[in-house]
Design a protein around this motif. Structure first.
Motif, PDB file in Angstrom:
ATOM      1  N   GLY A  46      -7.040  32.774  58.053  1.00 40.40           N
ATOM      2  CA  GLY A  46      -7.397  33.264  56.719  1.00 40.40           C
ATOM      3  C   GLY A  46      -8.698  32.644  56.232  1.00 40.40           C
ATOM      4  O   GLY A  46      -9.523  33.316  55.611  1.00 40.40           O
ATOM      5  N   THR A  67       1.198  29.345  50.090  1.00 41.42           N
ATOM      6  CA  THR A  67       2.289  28.478  49.632  1.00 41.42           C
ATOM      7  C   THR A  67       2.020  27.009  49.955  1.00 41.42           C
ATOM      8  O   THR A  67       2.722  26.137  49.454  1.00 41.42           O
ATOM      9  CB  THR A  67       3.620  28.907  50.289  1.00 41.42           C
ATOM     10  N   GLU A  94       7.521  31.486  47.955  1.00 43.65           N
ATOM     11  CA  GLU A  94       7.181  32.390  49.061  1.00 43.65           C
ATOM     12  C   GLU A  94       6.902  33.830  48.624  1.00 43.65           C
ATOM     13  O   GLU A  94       6.352  34.622  49.390  1.00 43.65           O
ATOM     14  CB  GLU A  94       8.276  32.350  50.140  1.00 43.65           C
ATOM     15  N   HIS A 118       3.761  39.813  58.067  1.00 43.56           N
ATOM     16  CA  HIS A 118       2.685  40.808  58.000  1.00 43.56           C
ATOM     17  C   HIS A 118       3.173  42.150  57.460  1.00 43.56           C
ATOM     18  O   HIS A 118       2.581  42.704  56.539  1.00 43.56           O
ATOM     19  CB  HIS A 118       2.075  41.046  59.390  1.00 43.56           C
ATOM     20  N   GLU A 135      -3.404  40.814  59.492  1.00 46.92           N
ATOM     21  CA  GLU A 135      -3.638  40.197  60.792  1.00 46.92           C
ATOM     22  C   GLU A 135      -2.671  40.722  61.853  1.00 46.92           C
ATOM     23  O   GLU A 135      -1.685  41.380  61.546  1.00 46.92           O
ATOM     24  CB  GLU A 135      -3.518  38.663  60.689  1.00 46.92           C
ATOM     25  N   LEU A 162      -5.998  44.291  61.551  1.00 44.38           N
ATOM     26  CA  LEU A 162      -7.248  43.591  61.863  1.00 44.38           C
ATOM     27  C   LEU A 162      -7.300  43.228  63.351  1.00 44.38           C
ATOM     28  O   LEU A 162      -7.317  42.044  63.711  1.00 44.38           O
ATOM     29  CB  LEU A 162      -7.393  42.345  60.989  1.00 44.38           C
ATOM     30  N   GLY A 206      -0.436  25.275  63.371  1.00 49.61           N
ATOM     31  CA  GLY A 206      -1.323  26.401  63.121  1.00 49.61           C
ATOM     32  C   GLY A 206      -2.733  25.977  63.503  1.00 49.61           C
ATOM     33  O   GLY A 206      -2.959  24.842  63.920  1.00 49.61           O
ATOM     34  N   TYR A 217       5.113  29.648  63.009  1.00 52.22           N
ATOM     35  CA  TYR A 217       5.627  30.928  63.497  1.00 52.22           C
ATOM     36  C   TYR A 217       5.652  31.062  65.014  1.00 52.22           C
ATOM     37  O   TYR A 217       6.589  31.613  65.579  1.00 52.22           O
ATOM     38  CB  TYR A 217       4.827  32.067  62.858  1.00 52.22           C
TER      39      TYR A 217
HETATM   40  N1  NAD Z   1      -7.296  38.111  65.200  1.00 52.47           N
HETATM   41  C1  NAD Z   1      -7.480  36.893  65.682  1.00 52.47           C
HETATM   42  O1  NAD Z   1      -8.367  36.643  66.479  1.00 52.47           O
HETATM   43  C2  NAD Z   1      -6.547  35.810  65.225  1.00 52.47           C
HETATM   44  C3  NAD Z   1      -6.846  34.456  65.458  1.00 52.47           C
HETATM   45  C4  NAD Z   1      -5.961  33.481  64.971  1.00 52.47           C
HETATM   46  C5  NAD Z   1      -4.825  33.861  64.284  1.00 52.47           C
HETATM   47  N2  NAD Z   1      -4.555  35.188  64.073  1.00 52.47           N
HETATM   48  C6  NAD Z   1      -3.359  35.613  63.341  1.00 52.47           C
HETATM   49  O2  NAD Z   1      -3.513  35.226  61.972  1.00 52.47           O
HETATM   50  C7  NAD Z   1      -2.259  34.866  61.426  1.00 52.47           C
HETATM   51  C8  NAD Z   1      -2.349  33.475  60.816  1.00 52.47           C
HETATM   52  O3  NAD Z   1      -2.662  32.549  61.837  1.00 52.47           O
HETATM   53  P1  NAD Z   1      -3.184  31.063  61.528  1.00 52.47           P
HETATM   54  O4  NAD Z   1      -3.574  30.491  62.795  1.00 52.47           O
HETATM   55  O5  NAD Z   1      -4.139  31.132  60.400  1.00 52.47           O
HETATM   56  O6  NAD Z   1      -1.838  30.374  61.023  1.00 52.47           O
HETATM   57  P2  NAD Z   1      -1.740  29.205  59.981  1.00 52.47           P
HETATM   58  O7  NAD Z   1      -0.360  28.666  60.099  1.00 52.47           O
HETATM   59  O8  NAD Z   1      -2.917  28.301  60.130  1.00 52.47           O
HETATM   60  O9  NAD Z   1      -1.907  29.943  58.556  1.00 52.47           O
HETATM   61  C9  NAD Z   1      -0.883  30.711  57.937  1.00 52.47           C
HETATM   62  C10 NAD Z   1      -0.968  30.450  56.451  1.00 52.47           C
HETATM   63  O10 NAD Z   1      -0.027  31.288  55.768  1.00 52.47           O
HETATM   64  C11 NAD Z   1       0.550  30.517  54.716  1.00 52.47           C
HETATM   65  N3  NAD Z   1       1.829  31.095  54.291  1.00 52.47           N
HETATM   66  C12 NAD Z   1       3.019  31.025  54.912  1.00 52.47           C
HETATM   67  N4  NAD Z   1       3.964  31.688  54.193  1.00 52.47           N
HETATM   68  C13 NAD Z   1       3.322  32.203  53.109  1.00 52.47           C
HETATM   69  C14 NAD Z   1       3.741  33.007  51.987  1.00 52.47           C
HETATM   70  N5  NAD Z   1       5.017  33.424  51.847  1.00 52.47           N
HETATM   71  N6  NAD Z   1       2.833  33.328  51.053  1.00 52.47           N
HETATM   72  C15 NAD Z   1       1.537  32.913  51.167  1.00 52.47           C
HETATM   73  N7  NAD Z   1       1.093  32.155  52.198  1.00 52.47           N
HETATM   74  C16 NAD Z   1       1.971  31.823  53.157  1.00 52.47           C
HETATM   75  C17 NAD Z   1       0.678  29.126  55.330  1.00 52.47           C
HETATM   76  O11 NAD Z   1       0.859  28.127  54.347  1.00 52.47           O
HETATM   77  C18 NAD Z   1      -0.630  29.001  56.089  1.00 52.47           C
HETATM   78  O12 NAD Z   1      -1.654  28.459  55.287  1.00 52.47           O
HETATM   79  C19 NAD Z   1      -1.257  34.969  62.563  1.00 52.47           C
HETATM   80  O13 NAD Z   1      -0.615  36.189  62.456  1.00 52.47           O
HETATM   81  C20 NAD Z   1      -2.090  34.948  63.818  1.00 52.47           C
HETATM   82  O14 NAD Z   1      -1.500  35.657  64.855  1.00 52.47           O
HETATM   83  C21 NAD Z   1      -5.399  36.150  64.529  1.00 52.47           C
END
Ligand code: NAD
Length: 446
Positions: A46, A67, A94, A118, A135, A162, A206, A217
């Motif tokens: 994000g 969160t 949440e 998602h 995502e 995305l 993460g 996750y």
């Molecule tokens: N397209 C790409 O190249 C790529 C690369 C990395 C990750 N991703 C995807 O992006 C997503 C996130 O991955 P990440 O590595 O950033 O994970 P991450 O764990 O770093 O980030 C997830 C965020 O979501 C927040 N969150 C959890 N529950 C929530 C809720 N109910 N309300 C609001 N926020 C909430 C968490 O606190 C955390 O900050 C995953 O689905 C992953 O597969 C895609």
């Protein structure tokens, strides 16, 4: 392609409703109408998307939700530094994202939360009348995919998966070549996600600024599921080459999982006895191989491989009656691609792909080479968000839509169903209800 009109039946009165045809178009450089975005989930991914979105012209970040309070604060600070205004923060619980969605000053939202959130969050955003970009990840169930499509059909609020890998420079050049018939009739493809994620999966980390500590996750899903849990990076670009949902569709699949050893061995080798993550029993097999058959006769082999030592690769291959393109090792570089065109390449010899990349450069890459090359994931993040924002600004549908999201993400639960029944063939739902027969391609048009 489809243009969205302003209509009033969505609660907040923002864009909704399908009307006349108009393709998702390139942003006009001089178009300074602001696009107002909210972000939900600002961990590693994000944060990257937020930074990229703020590089686009006339994009205002109005609200952010996470969160995990430190991540929320970091995101707010980032926006203040870049745009000079503090976005409203949400994240007390949440479901705080539902409060963000009630705002009437958001044109679109970007979702980068854990996998299982998602689709529920996307559905809520569509019901709130927002454009949504979400995502990638696996669907939790096929029912959930149907709910996604049904909600899109009820609300007509555009929803973009995305899948940035569709925008890789080499993938877009290959798509260009497929569309120009360079490979003849496409017969077979392969693709996958080969990425050594053992430490991240076992420790539950993460990628972001320490999002939630242990147990995120990836861990949960690998512990309790056994299927292709990350199908879309591989399948997205290949589905574009095969016109899935647009003249073609997946008909059925079979999946086979190997035994599960990689995560347990990594834990034993790297964690002290007594460490609470050392003795987890992982349901997920190390390698999952899925074969999909398409209605028009093509086959695709999709591999999910994140639990054994290996360098990264996406295993792309497109093979047709007139030749083939294949990645050879490192997927991050187009220099590692090879091509063979019958009657053009030296007899039965691979040629390097680079000269073809130059010759068949996709027009979108030609237009945005400089901006893209300096942004994340080889420029793909810039290109996907640019198109999302462009869709909002021009009131069009998105170039990867709810039907794509449903079909690509459904591979996960369908592969689980196949594995759990001895690799039996599983019929693929037709999320378009027959419209795939007449739908035309929408991705990569200019
Ligand atoms: N397209 C790409 O190249 C790529 C690369 C990395 C990750 N991703 C995807 O992006 C997503 C996130 O991955 P990440 O590595 O950033 O994970 P991450 O764990 O770093 O980030 C997830 C965020 O979501 C927040 N969150 C959890 N529950 C929530 C809720 N109910 N309300 C609001 N926020 C909430 C968490 O606190 C955390 O900050 C995953 O689905 C992953 O597969 C895609």
């Amino acid at each position: 392609m489809i243009k969205i009109e302003r209509r009033s039946f969505i609660r907040n009165g923002l864009a909704a409703g399908i009307a006349l045809s108009a393709a998702p178009t390139i942003i006009h450089a001089n178009d300074d109408r602001p696009v107002r975005l909210g972000f939900i989930g600002i961990g590693g991914r994000g944060t990257g998307l937020l930074k990229t979105a703020m590089r686009l012209p006339h994009v205002a970040i109005k609200a952010v939700c996470d969160t995990h309070k430190p991540n929320l604060k970091t995101a707010q600070n980032l926006v203040v530094e870049t745009q000079g205004q503090k976005p409203e923060g949400y994240g007390d619980h949440e479901f705080s994202y539902l409060d963000l969605l009630k705002r009437d000053d958001l044109d679109g939202v970007v979702i980068a939360t854990p996998w299982e959130l998602h689709i529920p969050m996307t559905i809520a955003a569509m019901k709130a009348g927002k454009y949504v970009a979400t995502e990638v990840g696996p669907a939790s169930s096929v029912d959930e995919c149907w709910e996604l499509v049904n909600t899109y059909e009820e609300t007509r609020a555009p929803c973009m998966l995305l899948e940035n890998y569709c925008y890789f420079r080499y993938n877009m050049a290959v798509l260009n070549m497929v569309r120009q018939g360079l490979f003849g009739e496409v017969i077979h493809c392969s693709c996958g996600y080969g990425h050594d994620l053992r430490a991240r999966i076992v420790l539950g980390k993460g990628t972001g600024p320490k999002p939630k500590g242990e147990g995120d996750y990836r861990s949960r899903h690998n512990q309790f599921r056994n299927g292709d849990l990350y199908p879309t990076h591989g399948m997205g670009p290949i589905a574009q080459c095969l016109n899935i949902q647009r003249g073609n569709r997946f008909q059925h699949l079979t999946s086979t999982a190997s035994k599960s050893r990689g995560l347990s061995k990594w834990s034993k080798d790297n964690l002290e006895p007594g460490h609470k993550r050392r003795d987890i029993s992982w349901a997920q097999g190390d390698i999952v191989t899925t074969t999909l058959k398409c209605f028009n006769g093509e086959t695709v082999v999709l591999t999910f491989d994140t639990r054994l030592p290996r360098p990264m690769s996406f295993m792309y291959q497109v093979q047709g009656t007139a030749g083939m393109w294949m990645q050879d090792g490192d997927s991050s570089s187009r220099n590692k691609s090879v091509i063979y065109l019958d009657g053009k390449s030296p007899h039965h010899q691979w040629e390097p792909f680079n000269p073809y990349q130059e010759k068949f450069e996709h027009p979108i890459w030609k237009s945005y080479l400089h901006e893209a090359e300096t942004s994340g994931h080889g420029g793909t993040d810039f290109l996907e968000l640019r198109e999302f924002v462009s869709s909002i600004r021009n009131k069009t549908t998105t170039s990867i839509d709810a039907y794509d999201a449903a079909a690509w993400m459904a591979i996960a639960p369908l592969s689980e169903a196949s594995i759990s029944t001895g690799s039996s063939p599983i019929a693929f739902p037709d999320f378009t209800d027959g419209a795939w027969m007449t739908n035309k391609p929408i991705f990569g048009l200019v």
